[in-house]
Enzyme design. Structure first.
Site, PDB file in Angstrom:
ATOM      1  N   CYS A 384       2.717 -38.696   9.104  1.00 44.23           N
ATOM      2  CA  CYS A 384       1.257 -38.214   8.978  1.00 44.23           C
ATOM      3  C   CYS A 384       1.177 -36.958  10.101  1.00 44.23           C
ATOM      4  O   CYS A 384       1.630 -36.037   9.705  1.00 44.23           O
ATOM      5  CB  CYS A 384       0.509 -39.453   9.493  1.00 44.23           C
ATOM      6  SG  CYS A 384      -1.230 -39.113   8.836  1.00 44.23           S
ATOM      7  N   HIS A 510       1.781 -43.544   5.558  1.00 46.89           N
ATOM      8  CA  HIS A 510       2.678 -44.310   6.630  1.00 46.89           C
ATOM      9  C   HIS A 510       3.359 -45.122   5.925  1.00 46.89           C
ATOM     10  O   HIS A 510       3.143 -46.387   5.351  1.00 46.89           O
ATOM     11  CB  HIS A 510       1.384 -45.042   7.073  1.00 46.89           C
ATOM     12  CG  HIS A 510       0.663 -44.202   8.043  1.00 46.89           C
ATOM     13  ND1 HIS A 510       0.822 -43.872   9.410  1.00 46.89           N
ATOM     14  CD2 HIS A 510      -0.860 -43.441   7.777  1.00 46.89           C
ATOM     15  CE1 HIS A 510      -0.236 -43.336   9.985  1.00 46.89           C
ATOM     16  NE2 HIS A 510      -0.831 -43.070   8.996  1.00 46.89           N
ATOM     17  N   GLU A 512       5.754 -46.777   7.214  1.00 44.38           N
ATOM     18  CA  GLU A 512       6.031 -47.964   8.097  1.00 44.38           C
ATOM     19  C   GLU A 512       5.332 -49.191   7.728  1.00 44.38           C
ATOM     20  O   GLU A 512       5.653 -50.193   7.926  1.00 44.38           O
ATOM     21  CB  GLU A 512       5.860 -47.492   9.599  1.00 44.38           C
ATOM     22  CG  GLU A 512       4.389 -47.361  10.123  1.00 44.38           C
ATOM     23  CD  GLU A 512       4.113 -45.818   9.711  1.00 44.38           C
ATOM     24  OE1 GLU A 512       4.470 -45.238   8.848  1.00 44.38           O
ATOM     25  OE2 GLU A 512       2.745 -45.539  10.209  1.00 44.38           O
TER      26      GLU A 512
HETATM   27  N1  GLN Z   1      -4.766 -36.887  12.973  1.00 40.91           N
HETATM   28  C1  GLN Z   1      -4.233 -36.556  11.690  1.00 40.91           C
HETATM   29  C2  GLN Z   1      -5.466 -36.681  10.464  1.00 40.91           C
HETATM   30  O1  GLN Z   1      -6.532 -37.226  10.924  1.00 40.91           O
HETATM   31  C3  GLN Z   1      -3.138 -37.493  11.351  1.00 40.91           C
HETATM   32  C4  GLN Z   1      -3.657 -38.990  11.124  1.00 40.91           C
HETATM   33  C5  GLN Z   1      -2.401 -39.875  11.361  1.00 40.91           C
HETATM   34  O2  GLN Z   1      -1.419 -39.767  12.175  1.00 40.91           O
HETATM   35  N2  GLN Z   1      -2.657 -41.166  11.091  1.00 40.91           N
HETATM   36  O3  GLN Z   1      -5.265 -36.180   9.521  1.00 40.91           O
END
Ligand code: GLN
Length: 555
Positions: A384, A510, A512
């Site tokens: 992410c 994600h 994970e």
């Molecule tokens: N801050 C980033 C976004 O909102 C990444 C979010 C995250 O890592 N879950 O796109």
């Protein structure tokens, strides 16, 4: 009426005794006996969900397929049971009140005074039975967050009391998790806190059926008898929960204590054959007997609190076990990484994972670490924000766009290689408004991702507002930073890879959140094996194999 039965898990004496792990372990044993089980968590705080909470408060926010932002205990439920949870599996006091107050505003209560009893407790009971009434489960285990005696948990305990009365004691039982402390000076285990905690529960009208006692030392029969007598439970209902080396040992410890049998007998259900835990035991065998070891750096800004990256840490346990490799996760604070110390900090690592996150703090350290991983051929996994930072790093240092950034960090950047999704721009409310939950992704053949997933159609969970900006797609691709996974409808970039690198993968989602004991996440499995390769290569002093230098990617 559905024939589903309910098991409640309350906690006493102290917080952090591990209600989530006990609930998940019991559920695992019942599932291994062929029963259909799910677990639900009631959280007694006023936030509508944990999505707006800083990870320092309650650890990571876990996200379900249906886009619910939930407590991290749901991660344990999924990792143990290998079945997905949903919105209905996590309810907070804030959510209950929001629903009741919304109904009040709509006039649903027809002028009645709206009160904790019956309106709040009715809503709690409705939420508990919602899962049971689907017909999908034989048993619903509901974990009541907090500690008995707290003001916040009163309405929940009262709801449990009412449900026990309404559904009957063979359809509804209460397991109370307590602590039996050991006084070193006296060399004795003490039962008094447990007795008092049960009295607290009794004062609220609930007699527990089973006591699970956390302890550092074994409980002998005399002690069990004493607890049973003073707390009004049968002796077999006093269950020892001794400190374990790994949370994944707990189902087997509970099996030894017959917790599942006792639960089934109290619910008047047939136990049938012994639970089939073959694959679980195989996993534990590999976990405890690794044949190799690697060091992987986990770079984030919440590293002081292990729970902030719970699912990532657990994913390394699952993927390490499959590879029969002990993964030592080295936590590194991104704020402390500088161009001067980066070599000293990262050179010994066999892999580098840059974690998810929000906001500008620590961002430059992440970018410096990614540059180091890219230039030194260290296996890299960006999740992410980690993937977004990889795009910024590549734009700045390879494409020569010195002012490239994400608009999250610099709204005015002339080169927003990461920018906000169009439909996010209008949103002002924070809670539950990100791109959340499961989305499809088409994986290109020939990619590292395809080698991991072995399929072109995948679905992964998301929690973010910003995206790779497709205006830069071509420039990135032409220079070897290749989008290898795309959302088939929106064409948003979901996976990126570096061609000239042993293993450099960034994902917008994600992974994970979907790694379980039975199903370790394929990208984590491949990342760990790339780290093992890295270690071998270093030991042999061999140059890295650029096996993907001329890779051809196809849809
Ligand atoms: N801050 C980033 C976004 O909102 C990444 C979010 C995250 O890592 N879950 O796109």
């Amino acid at each position: 009426m559905s024939s589903c039965k309910y098991v409640f898990v309350t906690g006493g004496v102290s917080s952090s005794l591990g209600k989530g792990i006990i609930s998940a372990s019991l559920a695992k044993l019942l599932q291994a006996r062929g029963l259909r089980v799910t677990i639900q968590k009631m959280d007694p705080y006023i936030n509508v969900d944990p999505g707006t909470l800083n990870p320092y408060e309650h650890g990571e926010c876990y996200v379900t397929d249906d886009g619910a932002e939930t407590d991290l205990d749901l991660g344990h439920y999924e990792r143990f049971l290998n079945t997905p949870t949903s919105q209905a599996n996590n309810v907070t006091t804030g959510r209950i009140y929001l629903d009741v107050i919304t109904k009040e505003r709509e006039g649903v209560f027809l002028g009645k005074t709206v009160q904790v009893i019956p309106h709040i407790t009715d809503e709690i009971k409705r939420r508990i039975q919602m899962l049971g009434n689907t017909g999908n489960y034989d048993i619903v285990i509901t974990e009541i967050g907090g500690t008995v005696g707290d003001i916040e948990s009163l309405p929940y305990v009262e709801s449990v009391r009412q449900l026990k009365w309404e559904l009957g004691s063979t359809n509804c039982i209460v397991i109370h998790l307590t602590l039996i402390p050991y006084l070193k000076a006296a060399k004795e285990l003490k039962t008094k806190p447990t007795q008092h905690s049960v009295k607290d529960l009794l004062e609220e009208g609930v007699q527990p059926d089973i006591l699970v006692c956390r302890t550092e030392h074994h409980l002998n029969i005399e002690l069990r008898r004493k607890v049973a007598q003073f707390c009004n439970v049968t002796i077999n209902a006093v269950v020892e929960s001794i400190d374990a080396e790994s949370i994944y040992d707990v189902p087997l410890l509970m099996l030894k204590e017959n917790l599942d049998r006792t639960v089934l007998s109290k619910l008047k259900m047939r136990a049938g054959d012994e639970p089939n835990l073959d694959s679980w035991k195989e996993f534990l065998g590999k976990l405890k007997n690794p044949t190799s070891e690697v060091k992987i750096g986990l770079i984030g800004k919440y590293v002081e609190l292990a729970d902030a990256y719970k699912s990532i840490r657990e994913s390394f346990i699952h993927s390490g076990a499959v590879n029969e490799c002990n993964v030592e996760v080295v936590s590194l604070h991104s704020e402390h990484i500088t161009p001067e110390n980066v070599h000293h900090t990262l050179s010994e690592l066999n892999g580098i994972l840059v974690a998810p996150g929000f906001g500008a703090r620590g961002i430059e350290g992440k970018i410096i670490a990614i540059k180091y991983a890219r230039e030194n051929n260290i296996p890299f996994f960006g999740i992410c924000l980690g993937m977004q930072c990889a795009a910024v790093e590549f734009a700045r240092n390879v494409l020569g766009i010195a002012d490239a950034h994400s608009t999250e960090m610099n709204a005015e950047t002339p080169n927003p290689v990461i920018s906000m999704m169009e439909d996010q721009k209008k949103i002002v409310m924070k809670g539950g408004t990100m791109r959340l939950g499961a989305y499809a992704c088409a994986v290109k053949k020939g990619s590292k991702a395809f080698a991991a997933y072995q399929t072109t159609n995948i679905s992964e969970r998301h929690r973010h507002r910003y995206e790779f900006n497709n205006n830069y797609y071509q420039a990135f691709e032409e220079n070897g930073f290749v989008p290898t996974g795309m959302n088939p409808e929106s064409q948003l970039v979901e996976i990126i890879e570096l061609k000239k690198h042993p293993w450099f993968v960034g994902v917008q989602y994600h992974p994970e959140l979907k790694s379980t004991v039975d199903n370790p996440h394929p990208l984590f499995v491949k990342f760990v094996s790339a780290a093992m390769e890295d270690k071998k290569r270093r030991e042999q002093n061999a140059p890295f194999a650029a096996e993907n230098k001329s890779a051809v990617y196809s849809q």
